[in-house]
Write an enzyme that holds these catalytic residues in place. Structure first.
Site, short mmCIF file in Angstrom:
data_model
loop_
_atom_site.label_atom_id
_atom_site.label_comp_id
_atom_site.label_asym_id
_atom_site.label_seq_id
_atom_site.Cartn_x
_atom_site.Cartn_y
_atom_site.Cartn_z
N LYS A 158 50.28 39.15 46.84
CA LYS A 158 49.67 40.48 46.87
C LYS A 158 50.76 41.50 47.17
CE LYS A 158 45.29 41.95 48.51
NZ LYS A 158 44.67 42.39 47.29
C1 LIG Z 1 44.38 41.18 41.70
C2 LIG Z 1 43.38 40.55 42.59
N1 LIG Z 1 42.76 39.43 42.19
C3 LIG Z 1 41.84 38.82 42.96
C4 LIG Z 1 41.49 39.32 44.20
C5 LIG Z 1 40.48 38.61 45.04
O1 LIG Z 1 41.12 37.97 46.12
P1 LIG Z 1 40.37 37.72 47.50
O2 LIG Z 1 39.16 36.95 47.18
O3 LIG Z 1 41.35 36.95 48.31
O4 LIG Z 1 40.05 39.06 48.06
C6 LIG Z 1 42.10 40.49 44.66
C7 LIG Z 1 41.77 41.05 45.97
O5 LIG Z 1 42.47 40.87 46.91
C8 LIG Z 1 43.07 41.11 43.84
O6 LIG Z 1 43.67 42.23 44.25
#
Ligand SMILES: Cc1ncc(COP(=O)(O)O)c(C=O)c1O
Length: 323
Positions: A158
């Site tokens: 991230k």
């Molecule tokens: C690009 C992206 N994909 C998927 C997710 C979903 O991830 P999570 O379930 O850990 O929030 C997020 C959110 O954080 C994201 O920014």
């Protein structure tokens, strides 16, 4: 509470939001050399308790994301979790919250690189409006922007800079009249939404792209995969998904910290399934909502209570089934 006066965690200290400043030449601001998390806390009025969902997993992912930026965080996931709970208490946030941990290269100097640049660790927790489940589901489009490729920048981390891609796709989708964008990989397979992972259901099988298809390795994704298998008894398969499978799927749904389990009822003007929220999406959404509120005692490991002496949880209050 006014944002400026909120207490935040900033490099090992608790300070006011207005006192945690960054300068114009900050490396992370100029070059996107940062990483972050999004964590939700759910206020359960019956328990008089705020539950943070999968706190440790979020901080473990943050530490891995930081590692890709050549930052070895001194704080362990357990220590960062403890700071988060402390923040909630200091601000007395007895309501739904959104927690934003952020690590960024904070040297104020010119020069694109990762090595030899100092960093800052901060955590901000703000009140968050309760999520209102949409009865109609989301209208999504396949974006003309492709998901960032792992050989360009690590999609599984991230990283702040990568999110310009999500922002381009999301704004295009909204301006074109949709609720959300679905991004494909460079070779044309379905990757994910702008800030959500994606699932389809075909003939009773729950399918999601593998972690090698340039997705963020979502915490809600792994939660939902486990729930679909163990609670609903459905086969769960990780495999590449073709674009046209979105049109032929019985159900499509997004998962993510921000959206929970969010059904998609239309893709590129084509109704998904019957054009209404499907039974698997609905059952998973209900299970997820019960778990994040600390209502299912068997999943208590996933929820961190923030305030001392909560009223004893009454155990299993809700049951959900895809039947
Ligand atoms: C690009 C992206 N994909 C998927 C997710 C979903 O991830 P999570 O379930 O850990 O929030 C997020 C959110 O954080 C994201 O920014």
């Amino acid at each position: 509470m006014e944002l400026a006066r909120l207490q935040v965690y900033h490099n090992g200290r608790y300070v006011r939001y207005e006192d945690a400043k960054v300068g114009l030449l900050t490396h992370g601001l100029n070059y996107g050399t940062g990483c972050f998390e999004g964590i939700r806390g759910y206020w359960n009025p019956d328990h008089g308790q705020l539950y943070l969902f999968r706190l440790r997993e979020h901080y473990e992912r943050l530490r891995k994301s930081a590692g890709l930026l050549l930052v070895t965080l001194e704080e362990t996931a357990a220590q960062l979790s403890a700071h988060t709970v402390e923040l909630i208490r200091r601000n007395d946030l007895r309501q739904d919250v959104y927690v934003r941990p952020l690590v960024f290269k904070s040297a104020e100097e010119i020069g694109v690189r990762l090595h030899g640049v100092g960093y800052t660790v901060c955590i901000v927790a703000v009140p968050h409006r309760p999520y209102i489940e949409s009865e109609r589901g989301l209208r999504a489009c396949v974006s003309s922007w492709r998901r960032i490729d792992d050989n360009s920048a690590p999609a599984r981390a991230k990283l702040t800079g990568i999110y310009v891609s999500s922002a381009l796709a999301k704004t295009d989708a909204i301006k074109n009249g949709y609720d959300e964008a679905i991004l494909l990989t460079a070779d044309g397979h379905v990757a994910e939404g702008s800030a959500e992972n994606i699932f389809i259901v075909r003939d009773g099988t729950v399918i999601t792209p593998p972690v090698t298809d340039n997705i963020l390795e979502g915490i809600t994704r792994s939660t939902v995969m486990q729930l679909a298998a163990t609670e609903l008894g459905l086969p769960v398969v990780e495999r590449s998904i073709d674009r046209s499978e979105l049109y032929q799927a019985d159900e499509v749904f997004f998962t993510g910290t921000a959206v929970g389990v969010s059904p998609v009822t239309e893709v590129d003007h084509r109704p998904v399934g019957g054009g209404t929220v499907g039974k698997v999406s609905k059952a998973l959404g209900q299970l997820y909502a019960d778990i994040v509120l600390g209502r299912l005692s068997q999943y208590a490991d996933w929820t961190t209570p923030c305030f001392p002496q909560p009223v004893a949880a009454p155990g299993n209050e809700a049951k959900a089934s895809a039947q």
